[in-house]
Design a protein around this motif. Structure first.
Motif, mmCIF file in Angstrom:
data_model
loop_
_atom_site.group_PDB
_atom_site.id
_atom_site.type_symbol
_atom_site.label_atom_id
_atom_site.label_comp_id
_atom_site.label_asym_id
_atom_site.label_seq_id
_atom_site.Cartn_x
_atom_site.Cartn_y
_atom_site.Cartn_z
ATOM 1 N N LEU A 1 21.523 35.859 32.563
ATOM 2 C CA LEU A 1 21.683 37.307 31.712
ATOM 3 C C LEU A 1 21.343 37.013 30.508
ATOM 4 O O LEU A 1 20.730 38.008 29.743
ATOM 5 C CB LEU A 1 23.036 37.837 31.944
ATOM 6 N N GLN A 2 21.553 36.038 29.791
ATOM 7 C CA GLN A 2 21.142 35.920 28.267
ATOM 8 C C GLN A 2 19.818 35.569 28.287
ATOM 9 O O GLN A 2 18.995 36.133 27.282
ATOM 10 C CB GLN A 2 21.926 34.465 27.555
ATOM 11 N N LEU A 3 19.241 35.172 29.225
ATOM 12 C CA LEU A 3 17.739 35.044 29.179
ATOM 13 C C LEU A 3 17.092 36.490 29.235
ATOM 14 O O LEU A 3 16.288 36.804 28.670
ATOM 15 C CB LEU A 3 17.043 34.083 30.414
ATOM 16 N N ALA A 4 17.599 37.228 30.316
ATOM 17 C CA ALA A 4 17.138 38.426 30.258
ATOM 18 C C ALA A 4 17.160 39.408 29.124
ATOM 19 O O ALA A 4 16.400 39.996 28.812
ATOM 20 C CB ALA A 4 18.037 39.278 31.275
ATOM 21 N N ALA A 5 18.366 38.970 28.256
ATOM 22 C CA ALA A 5 18.738 39.618 26.996
ATOM 23 C C ALA A 5 17.569 39.143 25.785
ATOM 24 O O ALA A 5 17.524 40.138 24.691
ATOM 25 C CB ALA A 5 20.004 39.353 26.597
ATOM 26 N N GLY A 6 16.905 38.197 26.155
ATOM 27 C CA GLY A 6 15.869 37.752 25.303
ATOM 28 C C GLY A 6 16.196 36.572 24.525
ATOM 29 O O GLY A 6 15.372 36.330 23.537
ATOM 30 N N MET A 7 17.300 35.790 24.977
ATOM 31 C CA MET A 7 17.351 34.474 24.186
ATOM 32 C C MET A 7 16.128 33.651 24.168
ATOM 33 O O MET A 7 15.625 33.398 25.288
ATOM 34 C CB MET A 7 18.672 33.794 25.277
ATOM 35 N N ASN A 8 16.094 33.110 22.948
ATOM 36 C CA ASN A 8 14.949 31.983 22.730
ATOM 37 C C ASN A 8 15.549 30.593 22.679
ATOM 38 O O ASN A 8 14.968 29.569 22.433
ATOM 39 C CB ASN A 8 13.873 32.423 22.015
ATOM 40 N N LEU A 9 16.965 30.609 22.532
ATOM 41 C CA LEU A 9 17.704 29.230 22.277
ATOM 42 C C LEU A 9 19.145 29.211 22.930
ATOM 43 O O LEU A 9 19.763 30.382 22.667
ATOM 44 C CB LEU A 9 17.481 28.875 20.821
ATOM 45 N N HIS A 10 19.379 28.584 23.442
ATOM 46 C CA HIS A 10 20.635 28.383 24.290
ATOM 47 C C HIS A 10 21.607 27.310 23.775
ATOM 48 O O HIS A 10 21.132 26.165 23.558
ATOM 49 C CB HIS A 10 20.456 28.187 25.656
ATOM 50 N N VAL A 11 22.808 27.554 23.456
ATOM 51 C CA VAL A 11 23.703 26.441 22.955
ATOM 52 C C VAL A 11 25.058 26.422 23.697
ATOM 53 O O VAL A 11 25.478 27.652 24.165
ATOM 54 C CB VAL A 11 24.229 26.835 21.538
ATOM 55 N N PHE A 12 25.273 25.466 24.417
ATOM 56 C CA PHE A 12 26.169 25.185 25.627
ATOM 57 C C PHE A 12 27.343 24.274 25.123
ATOM 58 O O PHE A 12 26.815 22.871 24.850
ATOM 59 C CB PHE A 12 25.526 24.868 26.624
ATOM 60 N N THR A 13 28.513 24.492 24.875
ATOM 61 C CA THR A 13 29.418 23.716 24.670
ATOM 62 C C THR A 13 30.137 23.168 25.990
ATOM 63 O O THR A 13 30.627 23.964 26.775
ATOM 64 C CB THR A 13 30.633 24.259 23.339
ATOM 65 N N THR A 14 30.444 21.800 25.968
ATOM 66 C CA THR A 14 31.365 21.423 27.263
ATOM 67 C C THR A 14 32.282 20.101 26.697
ATOM 68 O O THR A 14 31.864 19.382 26.090
ATOM 69 C CB THR A 14 30.258 20.768 28.363
ATOM 70 N N GLY A 15 33.546 20.292 27.439
ATOM 71 C CA GLY A 15 34.460 19.189 27.184
ATOM 72 C C GLY A 15 34.356 18.376 28.347
ATOM 73 O O GLY A 15 34.488 17.061 28.144
ATOM 74 N N ARG A 16 34.432 18.692 29.604
ATOM 75 C CA ARG A 16 34.248 17.989 30.829
ATOM 76 C C ARG A 16 33.167 17.350 30.905
ATOM 77 O O ARG A 16 32.989 16.277 31.557
ATOM 78 C CB ARG A 16 35.060 18.717 31.976
ATOM 79 N N GLY A 17 32.010 17.884 30.718
ATOM 80 C CA GLY A 17 30.617 17.441 30.925
ATOM 81 C C GLY A 17 29.926 18.418 31.820
ATOM 82 O O GLY A 17 30.367 18.289 33.039
#
Ligand SMILES: [Ca+2]
Ligand SMILES: [Ca+2]
Ligand SMILES: [Ca+2]
Ligand SMILES: [Ca+2]
Ligand SMILES: [Ca+2]
Lengths: 532, 532
Positions: free
Chosen positions: B435-451
């Motif tokens: 859905l963020q791609l549909a919104a027009g995202m050109n860069l994605h940041v993803f945080t993760t604790g478990r991996g």
């Protein structure tokens, strides 16, 4: 507007009627028939002059129909004339009012004792016998995944296994990752979540995978490996403790340092499974070990005239041979529910049918639609006016035998559930195919009028074209041309027998067109529960 | 049960508290801290003796908590003690009652005027400027598909384009097929079907695809090409008539005789698109052209302590630079809805937030679950007791600026919608990313604790680890180690600035780990409407 018949289709005008009491027939000729055509002797409507151009597969009125009069096809009402329709007119969907949905109360429950069909003995194929007695038609290593998170890693691992390991195991047909969108970010404790979970579990246990279950898990997902495949849910093939859950590569395990270690671990885990699969050989097994899922997609008016009746005849052959045939597609049987309940082998089976279709009515209602949401632009362009007409043509592929069992979505057939089975699924080609895989399908038959390049990595798919022009154009995508029935070159019975023989060949290893081109569609889960 | 700290983790006991009024802190040390540990001077709870072993990321009571007493973290109640909890105890989820959901009535609506942040000027990256003014961070040919039916053919075509054509167009980064499960077998006229349809439309128009829209269609599917992309919905790049719909290869077209002709047609159609993409060059553009989607997945208690606060600081930098930052994940902001409505730039924005979360409450309720269905086994193992605690740690990645706009699922940002945006999506990593791609995202940041090895083919994904031990083990999967904050080696501000600089580098073409390994997850659509 008229079209000039091309030489290949320059046949006399031909109409097809499904039942003597029908007041419409369909036009069989490629390109349809122009206005002014006189229907010749020997076909339904002989002597009639067409008032309109009637496209191929579309209906022509055989008699004058008064406003409000019932339009009959397959000897059932497929609609009511919205205005007077003179004989010879094109009867398209804009001229018809759809019948109301058949209520689920007061249905005939197991009232018809289906004629006992004579057993068909001595028919065999070459299959892979599994430890649980089931038989695979292919010998595939399937890597189960618990969650979409691992899909990228599993895709890389599968590519490496194919390139590096598979050449050493020549009896293994393929290696596939069972990728899906489920496993996390879903309401896993919602009442309806049972459906996607058991679907994934049962696909892992499909007979084409030889009981060699291996799982790649992330670690923190909601669908934990032992929730997907609880200990005891499948027989362990090797020397491991049978109380253990599935053999699992968990990417978050401390042992994984760096991406390469994940791939190496998956490859190392795959090796013994590949070795056991590779040691297997096809053996002669009775045709009763076939578990055939049938469905239609991209339907046109010929689906219910050529391909589906041929599949229906073949379904009877399979039942006579002691095999299992599943038909499905809730929204395509809903309008013929009375035909199903009547044919049920027992009142309990009839009630199970009503239960499944009632559940689905309510599911659609929650989304503020009904079964008429099924039909597509292609259906209508192909001559199917509405879901009632489409349903009659869809049900016919179940043949004539008694319905012996009913499966809820994602359930797996028991070994003793033979004969004709109603596996309740959505009609969506991919969801239906996915659920039939979960039920234990080892051979898939797919009829299509408009054409689709459908294929599954998990199971061979025999594609049956309803029309000769499609079969000619898609000569290396369609496995069977049932259009020969409309061309008068083959009877339904002949086509059904030929399909039965092809099934035995394909089950024995002959590749379908989809397999030759490696055309694979995705597993698509039926998840009526919310995502989170 | 205690664990011996390994040499690499032999640091003094360290606890972290998010707010001076909190009565719990979390244990930062790898492997947790054994019972009997004395918390040293200078950390929250100094002088306390741990009564239990407390795992890493889990909470320790800083004071004696009476039964029923509120447990505070992030200065908000994350639960109520189910029994008396002495200071020094491990405060795990079985000791806490979750707070009731915050009602959506009577919320503070745009009551806080966020501090005006000083503009951040002169920051640039090297991007691909599109005709509509938007900027791509990658230069990708994306082949839109209308329906899952064509996925097998498109996969084969993409493989051939990559092998045969792409070497001739060296400035094109990649060729991808936008495969999905939608398009047919769905209730396309259901009220909620607008969501998956606009999602697919808007993904086709993502800035990373350069406006080069080409479509592969089957022909008979419900989602017809001109329903997906009506004429006028995007600018035509070539000389074709602008009133035409998208350039489409329709597999059912009469011109296709045999499978090879379908592939040839797709390849021929791709060529001019590849040529135009290949002629483009990166140019210097202001940082204000970044459209960053942030989300978290596989969260643990450190997500809200290290990675998410660093992302939040960076979000403020992006807003100061005039860029766009989207945060999402309905079920993870629901418990902090008052924090969001308070920070809304206007009452209208606050009302839009309430509308989206109210709609989602009702969506979950239809499936008989609530927002507590969000949490995973991994969350709880990682120290997050419930959705309230998880929500506080999730919202913090939105930083401190005013919320200027709200998007419904699948909507696309207008060019004038800058600043901090709440894009209402499920929290599911794949659905949120889609859905963020549909919104027009050109860069994605993803945080993760478990991996998680998450990646998207459509857009670079910068993965931020919350803990150093994860970053060390997954050294070639995690792009950033925010665990250094817990290690005392970096401040939140320093980590936020470093992330900002990395964003500009990645936007300019530096490859993320997921790109280097070609780790791609599926597009997963949010379809609240029924299938058929
Ligand atoms: Ca082989
Ligand atoms: Ca069908
Ligand atoms: Ca179907
Ligand atoms: Ca999250
Ligand atoms: Ca997420």
């Amino acid at each position: 507007m008229t079209t000039t018949p091309s030489p290949i289709t320059a046949r006399p005008p031909l109409t097809l009627r499904m039942h003597p009491d029908d007041n419409v027939a369909i036009v069989a000729n490629d390109g349809g028939l122009p206005a002014g055509t006189v229907l010749p002797e020997g076909v339904p409507g002989a002597g009639l002059v067409l008032i309109d151009r009637v496209p191929q597969g579309h209906k022509v009125a055989l008699v004058d129909l008064a406003e409000g009069e019932v339009v009959r096809r397959y000897d059932v009402p497929i609609g009511y004339a919205l205005k007077a329709i003179p004989a010879g007119s094109w009867v398209h969907e804009r001229l018809l009012q759809m019948p109301a949905a058949r209520a689920l109360e007061g249905l005939p429950m197991a009232t018809v004792k289906a004629a006992e069909l004579p057993p068909l003995t001595g028919r065999t194929f070459q299959g892979y016998r599994n430890a649980d007695g089931s038989v695979g038609t292919r010998n595939i290593l399937a890597i189960t995944t618990t969650v979409q998170c691992v899909a990228g890693v599993v895709a890389q691992a599968v590519a490496r296994i194919k390139a590096e390991l598979l050449p050493h195991y020549p009896n293994v047909d393929d290696v596939i990752g069972l990728e899906h969108s489920y496993g996390c970010g879903v309401a896993i404790d919602a009442p309806d979540a049972v459906i996607p979970i058991r679907t994934l579990k049962h696909i892992s246990l499909n007979p084409n995978f030889g009981g060699e279950v291996m799982v790649v898990s992330l670690g923190c997902e909601k669908l934990q490996p032992d929730r997907l495949l609880p200990p005891g849910s499948f027989p362990i093939q090797d020397e491991r403790d049978a109380t253990l859950g599935p053999e699992t590569v968990c990417l978050q395990d401390d042992e994984h340092v760096g991406f390469a270690s994940m791939l190496e671990h998956i490859l190392a885990t795959a090796r013994p499974h590949l070795a056991r699969l590779d040691a297997r050989r096809r053996e002669t097994v009775p045709a009763s070990e076939l578990v055939v899922g049938v469905q239609c997609g991209g339907s046109d008016a010929f689906s219910g005239v050529t391909a589906n009746p041929a599949v229906g005849f073949c379904a009877d052959l399979l039942v006579r041979a002691g095999a299992t045939v599943m038909f499905s597609e809730n929204t395509e049987v809903r309008d013929g529910v009375d035909q199903l309940t009547r044919r049920a082998a027992s009142p309990e089976v009839a009630e199970a049918i009503v239960h499944e279709l009632g559940w689905y009515d309510r599911y659609l209602d929650r989304g503020r639609v009904d079964r008429s949401a099924n039909t597509t632009p292609g259906n209508k362009a192909g001559g199917l006016s509405n879901i009632t007409e489409k349903a009659m043509g869809s049900i016919i592929k179940s043949g004539s035998s008694a319905i012996s069992h009913v499966l809820s979505p994602g359930e797996k057939l028991r070994r003793d559930q033979r004969g004709l089975v109603y596996a309740a699924t959505p009609a969506s080609d991919f969801i239906c195919g996915t659920l039939q895989l979960a039920a234990g399908m080892n051979l898939h038959v797919f009829t299509t009028g408009r054409g689709t390049p459908y294929g599954l990595a998990e199971c061979p798919v025999i594609k049956v074209a309803t029309r000769s022009d499609l079969a000619r154009r898609w000569h290396d995508l369609m496995d069977v041309n049932a259009g020969r029935i409309a061309d008068g070159e083959q009877t339904i019975e002949e086509a059904g027998w030929a399909l039965f023989e092809l099934m035995l060949d394909v089950a024995s290893g002959r590749k379908t067109w989809a397999e030759r081109h490696q055309l694979h569609n995705a597993l698509v889960l039926f998840n009526p529960a919310p995502v989170t």
